[in-house]
Design an enzyme around this catalytic site. Structure first.
Site, PDB file in Angstrom:
ATOM      1  N   ASN A   1      18.248  49.962 107.747  1.00 26.20           N
ATOM      2  CA  ASN A   1      18.158  48.771 108.602  1.00 26.20           C
ATOM      3  C   ASN A   1      16.703  48.581 109.000  1.00 26.20           C
ATOM      4  O   ASN A   1      15.975  49.548 109.203  1.00 26.20           O
ATOM      5  CB  ASN A   1      19.002  48.990 109.868  1.00 26.20           C
TER       6      ASN A   1
ATOM      7  N   HIS B   1      14.394  46.901 112.004  1.00 27.51           N
ATOM      8  CA  HIS B   1      14.593  46.475 113.400  1.00 27.51           C
ATOM      9  C   HIS B   1      13.233  46.210 114.044  1.00 27.51           C
ATOM     10  O   HIS B   1      12.314  47.022 113.892  1.00 27.51           O
ATOM     11  CB  HIS B   1      15.340  47.570 114.166  1.00 27.51           C
TER      12      HIS B   1
ATOM     13  N   SER C   1      10.679  49.046 112.892  1.00 26.32           N
ATOM     14  CA  SER C   1      11.094  50.334 112.332  1.00 26.32           C
ATOM     15  C   SER C   1      12.091  50.126 111.196  1.00 26.32           C
ATOM     16  O   SER C   1      12.875  49.168 111.217  1.00 26.32           O
ATOM     17  CB  SER C   1      11.815  51.175 113.402  1.00 26.32           C
TER      18      SER C   1
ATOM     19  N   ASP D   1      21.382  50.145 115.948  1.00 27.85           N
ATOM     20  CA  ASP D   1      19.942  50.367 115.758  1.00 27.85           C
ATOM     21  C   ASP D   1      19.543  51.819 116.015  1.00 27.85           C
ATOM     22  O   ASP D   1      18.531  52.107 116.681  1.00 27.85           O
ATOM     23  CB  ASP D   1      19.131  49.418 116.651  1.00 27.85           C
TER      24      ASP D   1
HETATM   25  C1  GRF Z   1      14.305  40.689 111.929  1.00 24.04           C
HETATM   26  O1  GRF Z   1      13.361  40.763 112.950  1.00 24.04           O
HETATM   27  C2  GRF Z   1      15.034  42.001 111.780  1.00 24.04           C
HETATM   28  O2  GRF Z   1      14.231  43.093 112.078  1.00 24.04           O
HETATM   29  C3  GRF Z   1      16.105  41.872 112.825  1.00 24.04           C
HETATM   30  O3  GRF Z   1      16.507  40.555 112.741  1.00 24.04           O
HETATM   31  C4  GRF Z   1      15.437  39.748 112.260  1.00 24.04           C
HETATM   32  C5  GRF Z   1      15.940  39.032 111.064  1.00 24.04           C
HETATM   33  O4  GRF Z   1      14.990  38.185 110.518  1.00 24.04           O
HETATM   34  N1  GRF Z   1      17.118  42.894 112.644  1.00 24.04           N
HETATM   35  P1  GRF Z   1      15.233  37.558 109.094  1.00 24.04           P
HETATM   36  O5  GRF Z   1      16.663  37.037 109.062  1.00 24.04           O
HETATM   37  O6  GRF Z   1      14.984  38.613 108.052  1.00 24.04           O
HETATM   38  O7  GRF Z   1      14.241  36.433 109.015  1.00 24.04           O
END
Ligand code: GRF
Length: 214
Positions: free
Chosen positions: A111, A113, A140, A149
């Site tokens: 994932n 995040h 991360s 997360d």
């Molecule tokens: C990103 O910041 C990701 O880290 C988080 O949600 C956001 C998604 O952005 N989990 P995208 O859909 O890839 O533009």
């Protein structure tokens, strides 16, 4: 003998900019992967349009169609497994996954995040970093466990907060760094340089005592 490219499934819920970063890196030859399917819980997810434009198979499964979360997750993962991915990437997939579906994918699901985990799991990470007065923020990549997360950290990228930063300016500055971080982590995995043993991430055969920096 040439090694076949890593088969990657990407799960999204929205914009899909991380997905697009993976697609672009694959196209430019930076990343030797094959994105075999993109799955979403939302038919309206813009990222699905990126997948379609790139000719990638998509799965859309509406949680409202299933009686409960466990059955939803089981069905979603059964459909994803039909594409035989080597790696599942959660890239803005806004659901917590059932431990039962994650277990068979231990060490093969990551994932991305937007915080320096373990700080700020969940939403509004940029605002929370600002409110806490943190000097440094970041993103991360971690292996996925059953908690939100959380899970063994592979790598992170850091940015300094600047005077006058808002959640929006911080998000805008971090996003390209996040994309680079995710692409680099997927590249390392595709190169066979990363293994999860128990709850310890190994890189080039050595246990990581802290996440790598990108
Ligand atoms: C990103 O910041 C990701 O880290 C988080 O949600 C956001 C998604 O952005 N989990 P995208 O859909 O890839 O533009």
């Amino acid at each position: 003998m040439p090694v076949p490219p890593l088969r990657v499934a990407v799960l999204i819920s929205g914009r899909g900019s991380n997905l697009q970063a993976l697609i672009s890196a694959q196209r430019s030859g930076e990343l030797a992967i094959d994105i075999v399917v993109v799955a979403s819980n939302r038919a309206a997810a813009e990222g699905l349009r990126h997948a379609e434009a790139a000719g990638i198979a998509t799965i859309t499964l509406d949680p409202g169609c299933m009686p409960d979360r466990a059955r939803y997750d089981a069905e979603l993962f059964a459909r994803i497994a039909a594409f035989s991915p080597d790696l599942i990437v959660l890239a803005g997939f806004m659901r917590v996954l059932d431990a039962a579906v994650l277990a068979p994918w231990a060490g093969r699901i990551i994932n991305v995040h937007p915080s320096l985990l373990p700080k700020y799991p969940g939403l509004h990470t940029h605002r929370r970093a600002l409110e806490a007065g943190d000097p440094i923020h970041g993103a991360s990549v971690h292996f996925v466990g059953a908690e939100l997360d959380a899970g063994p950290l592979l790598a992170r990228t850091e940015i300094a907060l600047e005077p006058g930063d808002s959640a929006e300016t911080l998000a805008a500055r971090l996003l390209p760094r996040e994309h680079a971080l995710l692409c680099r982590c997927v590249q390392w995995i595709a190169q066979g340089r990363v293994q999860l043993r128990g709850s310890t991430v190994h890189f080039d055969g050595t246990a990581l005592s802290e996440p790598l920096r990108v």
